[in-house]
Design an enzyme around this catalytic site. Sequence first.
Site: not given
Lengths: 169, 85
Positions: B14-17, B19
């Site tokens: 789960i990274h920024s985008r 997420a």
Amino acid sequence: MARIGLFKNLIGKGQRGSISIASPLSGAVIPLESVPDEAFAKKLMGDGVAVLPDEGIVVAPFDGVVETVPESLHAVGLVSDEGVELLVHVGVETVSLGGRYFTVRVAEGDRVKAGDVLIEFDLEAIRAAGYRTETPVIVVNGDDYAGAGSVAAGTVRRGEPLLVLREKD
Amino acid sequence: MKSFDYVMTAPEGIHSRPAGALVKKAQEFESEILVSFGGKSANARKLFALMKLGVKRGDTVSVTAEGADEELASSAMADFLASHF
């Protein structure tokens, strides 16, 4: 005008009813819609603007706290003392670099002052590796405000006004 | 309360985008949706909270939905995770 704007910006408060956010990077200001990544272009994470950096430095745009630094070091999430949650995401798909070409100068939970260096990155190396460097600057908790808009056009230097948030009545 | 576990298969977790996409999905429901991993829980509507979980490929997260539309929210989140993560 520019000087006054910068000063107001450094203390975090713009005109009454609005919050001014300084630019964390220097470079060309481009609309979010032009970022070659749908998630940002469609404002999935929130409204804001992008900067096409001309140097590899991200600074704190306000006094606040470092909320999140992903292991891939290509982004930083900040919360200002006024409660603005801001995500600065350096480049497009740069998560795949796994931290290469990025040096993060802060850790989650750190208190920062406007102007403090957060991330340094090798702009040329990232470009040479085939990545786009458009850097979205996103207000993540935009629902807490009446709206967000870019106040910069052309190019911006770090520390100069970039975004304005209108407070809800 | 409805809950399920999910094993991350997305290479970057789960990274920024992604997420951000998850937040958008969670906002469609009235129920409170929590994503838990490693002893921490994040409100699925809060991007930074999700990112701070530090979920990586192969990690198992547990998702709970509690509220009027928990049934629908839980199954929709399960579908969403399966197709995006």
